[in-house]
Design an enzyme around this catalytic site. Structure first.
Site, mmCIF file in Angstrom:
data_model
loop_
_atom_site.group_PDB
_atom_site.id
_atom_site.type_symbol
_atom_site.label_atom_id
_atom_site.label_comp_id
_atom_site.label_asym_id
_atom_site.label_seq_id
_atom_site.Cartn_x
_atom_site.Cartn_y
_atom_site.Cartn_z
ATOM 1 C CG HIS A 351 -1.695 -1.077 1.084
ATOM 2 N ND1 HIS A 351 -2.079 -1.659 0.330
ATOM 3 C CD2 HIS A 351 -2.354 -1.447 2.149
ATOM 4 C CE1 HIS A 351 -2.747 -2.980 0.267
ATOM 5 N NE2 HIS A 351 -2.803 -2.683 1.921
ATOM 6 C CE LYS A 447 -3.022 -4.811 10.743
ATOM 7 N NZ LYS A 447 -4.168 -4.434 10.262
ATOM 8 C CE1 TYR A 494 -5.010 17.584 6.127
ATOM 9 C CE2 TYR A 494 -3.603 19.603 7.160
ATOM 10 C CZ TYR A 494 -4.162 18.500 7.382
ATOM 11 O OH TYR A 494 -3.926 17.143 8.636
ATOM 12 C CG LEU A 495 -0.451 24.694 0.829
ATOM 13 C CD1 LEU A 495 1.044 23.490 0.642
ATOM 14 C CD2 LEU A 495 0.072 25.500 -0.432
HETATM 15 C C1 BG6 Z 1 -5.280 -4.605 4.274
HETATM 16 C C2 BG6 Z 1 -4.199 -5.116 5.776
HETATM 17 O O1 BG6 Z 1 -4.629 -4.750 3.180
HETATM 18 O O2 BG6 Z 1 -5.826 -3.338 4.296
HETATM 19 C C3 BG6 Z 1 -4.891 -4.960 6.827
HETATM 20 O O3 BG6 Z 1 -4.570 -6.508 5.586
HETATM 21 C C4 BG6 Z 1 -5.463 -3.463 6.905
HETATM 22 O O4 BG6 Z 1 -3.845 -5.498 7.268
HETATM 23 C C5 BG6 Z 1 -6.075 -3.244 6.231
HETATM 24 O O5 BG6 Z 1 -6.537 -3.754 8.363
HETATM 25 C C6 BG6 Z 1 -6.534 -1.632 5.796
HETATM 26 O O6 BG6 Z 1 -7.411 -1.101 4.439
HETATM 27 P P1 BG6 Z 1 -8.288 0.348 4.963
HETATM 28 O O7 BG6 Z 1 -8.803 0.441 3.932
HETATM 29 O O8 BG6 Z 1 -9.553 -0.443 6.495
HETATM 30 O O9 BG6 Z 1 -7.555 0.699 5.632
#
Ligand code: BG6
Ligand code: NDP
Length: 602
Positions: A351, A447, A494-495
């Site tokens: 991500h 987390k 926002y800036l």
């Molecule tokens: C997933 C992870 O890809 O994304 C999870 O495996 C995480 O651990 C989740 O909680 C978060 O996604 P979002 O869209 O809720 O921010």
């Protein structure tokens, strides 16, 4: 609220829109092949959620709002006439129509002659219930699915069609802003949902599915989308059986694969090899749902279509960039999966790195998927593999607050005792190219922290020879501009700018130019899975990860992941619900960076 450089100053809030501000949606547009930009649902309805939170008193003059802290802000002038859209009944300037999606679903040259069957493999599971079926329904509701479509659930659990429909109906929701005919639409959608029970490694069971799909397709051109919502150890079996026994006869066959795409370079390469035994690369849609989030989609628009940003996007003006992900809950319920992966693989390697690549890439030749993905790969390949010295890891421990005891990560029964799997990580990454040489790209993901948030922070350099040093104080870095792209929750861009506090003196404060989505756009933001499913149906690959991108991403993280595991590095323990390990601050400080999300003014 803004921090003042001078103690006497009164803080001024971001401008607040008037209740009559209009908005427009950018969803399901009649788009060109690569973008779904620019759309039209302009509404005069008040963005009530925002106003309730921000305004305490509206003065008699409706253009002036008094804020909760006593500051006064002039309302933004309504922007009703920004767009040349037709004025409709009830003050709406336009409204979304199913026509907006028609062009989007471009696979369907003659929609009377072709069908799309979407098979959710692993339909009994958490992701299918939580995200995939609701996203499919939302697309149906918006008129984005083709005329002839069928949804099949496939899993080992025994279920009838009726039981699947009952299960699915529990998680379908209607949008807050559009509830008309929702019940009716749900019924219609559920009538198009069916279930077939089978093993993931049984060609015979997939052949039975094929037979059922053919009955629904009724001799039309058949296009088939398989969504693999199953654990990775059964990916290849399912792909083999789907491809050999249930591929489309005369249309396209596509497969959406969910992460994790392996645990390291080797296992990822093995997965790719396995998939490519049965599928061509252009049939594989590797999903990273962060790429489907509205503000991540908007990154390129923000940068490449605004002259005030594009020229600043380099080491010359940017001091550092931060990618921050935090969740205020632990791994409850997913400990078994998580322990095998940890936060670096779960969030950072995919991500956050995907967002980084989009952020830092060079201008693509066009908005075509391959042009964008080429640029993303280039930037990933220009990055230095992460070193252990540039990494901090943590794990949450039990914490009692207000009489409630929150569990430690290792209290989860599915987590092995003494596990060292990180639930928090911070990292400093570097891109060794001409544009970004020396600029730290910091990532932080965790987390069981104190809040739930995902954001990108761009901290700019200070103005050379700043005339206003005296008004700012000794720490010039505190007075630099910062661009914040809040991906979630409560989307905003926002800036932070320096501003003169109105009055006879010369006092400066830092205020926000704020694009707050809930205030500006009345249309609810679609879930990332909706956009991605629609793209897969359209054959639009821009937001899916190509295999060379994946290889490049793993090369950056594999060495450090191995080292952490081989050396059994002990994570820094942080209390559940805290801001995470202090080590993250030392890491940032080494590069003269202050995390933007910890300052008083965020
Ligand atoms: C997933 C992870 O890809 O994304 C999870 O495996 C995480 O651990 C989740 O909680 C978060 O996604 P979002 O869209 O809720 O921010
Ligand atoms: P689940 O664990 O709920 O599994 C989905 C289905 O797969 C189950 O309902 C079960 O169906 C079948 N299944 C479970 N374990 C096994 C096994 N060991 N062997 C064979 N089949 C099994 O997963 P999720 O729905 O949570 O996730 C699906 C995929 O998406 C996974 O790859 C996951 O990593 C990924 N993912 C999930 C997210 C989430 O939020 N849940 C987020 C991002 C990615 P049955 O027994 O009926 O066959």
């Amino acid at each position: 609220m803004a921090t003042l450089y001078s103690t006497h100053c009164r803080s001024y809030s971001p401008l607040t829109p008037s209740p009559s501000s209009s908005s427009y949606s950018s969803y399901c547009s009649s788009s060109s092949s690569s973008s779904k930009l620019g759309h039209v649902a302009v509404s005069s309805s008040a963005p009530k959620r925002f106003l309730a939170a921000k305004l305490s008193v509206l003065s008699q003059n409706q253009n002036v709002a008094r804020m909760q802290d006593g500051a006064v802000a002039t309302a933004v002038t309504p922007i009703e006439n920004d767009f040349p859209f037709k004025k409709l009944k009830g003050g709406l300037l336009s409204e979304p129509s199913t026509d907006e999606c028609k062009d989007a679903v471009r696979f369907d040259i003659n929609e009377n002659e072709s069908t799309v069957s979407i098979t959710v493999v692993g339909a009994s599971g958490d992701l299918a219930k939580k995200k995939i079926f609701p996203a499919l329904f939302a697309l149906y509701y918006e008129g984005c699915l083709p005329k002839h479509f069928t949804v099949y659930g496939y899993a080992r659990s025994k279920m009838t069609d009726a039981e699947l429909r009952t299960m699915v109906s529990k998680t379908l929701t209607c949008r807050i802003d559009k509830r008309e005919n929702c019940g009716e639409k749900m019924e219609q959608f559920l009538e198009r949902c069916f279930y077939h029970s089978g093993q993931y490694d049984s060609q015979e069971n997939f052949a039975e599915l094929d037979k059922k799909l053919k009955e629904h397709e009724g001799g039309k051109v058949s296009n088939r989308l398989f969504y693999l919502s199953i654990p990775p150890n059964v990916f290849i079996d399912a792909v083999r059986c789907a491809s050999l026994s249930a591929s489309a006869g005369n249309g396209w066959t596509r497969v959406i694969v969910e992460k994790p795409f392996g645990r390291d370079s080797e296992s990822s390469a093995a997965l790719t090899k396995g998939l490519k035994q049965y599928l061509d690369e252009d049939q594989i849609f590797r999903i990273d749902h962060y790429l489907g989030k509205e503000l991540v989609e908007n990154l390129s628009v923000l940068r490449f279509s605004n002259l005030i940003f594009e020229p600043l996007w380099s080491r010359q003006y940017i001091r550092n960039v931060q990618f921050i992900f935090s969740e205020d809950f632990g791994t409850e319920g997913r400990g078994g999966y998580f322990d095998n992966y940890g936060i670096i693989r779960d969030i950072m390697q995919n991500h956050l790195l995907q967002i980084l690549a989009l952020f830092a890439m060079e201008t693509p030749v066009s908005l075509d998927a391959e042009d964008i993905r080429n640029e993303k790969v280039k930037v990933l390949r220009s990055m230095r593999p992460l070193e252990i010295e540039n990494m901090v890891i943590g794990q949450y421990k039990s914490h009692t607050k207000g009489g409630v005891t929150y569990p430690a990560y290792t209290d989860d029964k599915t987590v092995p005792k003494g596990s060292l799997t990180p639930t928090f990580a911070a990292a400093a990454l570097f891109i060794d190219n001409a544009r970004w040489d020396g600029v730290p790209f910091l990532m932080k993901a965790g987390k069981a922290l104190h809040n739930k948030k995902a954001e990108i922070r761009v901290q700019f350099r200070h103005v050379p020879g700043n005339l206003y040093n005296r008004n700012i104080g000794t720490d010039l870095d505190l007075a630099t501009n910062e661009l914040v792209i809040r991906v979630q929750p409560d989307e905003a861009i926002y800036l932070k700018i320096n501003n003169k506090v109105p009055g006879l003196g010369m006092r400066l404060d830092r205020s926000n130019l704020n694009l707050h989505y809930a205030a500006r756009y009345s249309k609810e933001i679609p879930d990332a899975y909706e956009r991605l499913l629609l793209d897969a149906i359209e054959g639009e690959r821009r937001l899916f990860i190509r295999s060379d991108e994946l290889d490049a991403a793993w090369s950056l993280f594999t060495p450090v992941l191995k080292e952490l595991e081989e050396k059994r590095i002990i994570p820094e323990y942080y209390p559940y619900g805290s801001r995470g390990p202090v080590g993250a601050h030392y890491l940032a400080a080494r590069y003269k960076v202050r995390w933007g999300d910890v300052s008083v003014e965020q």
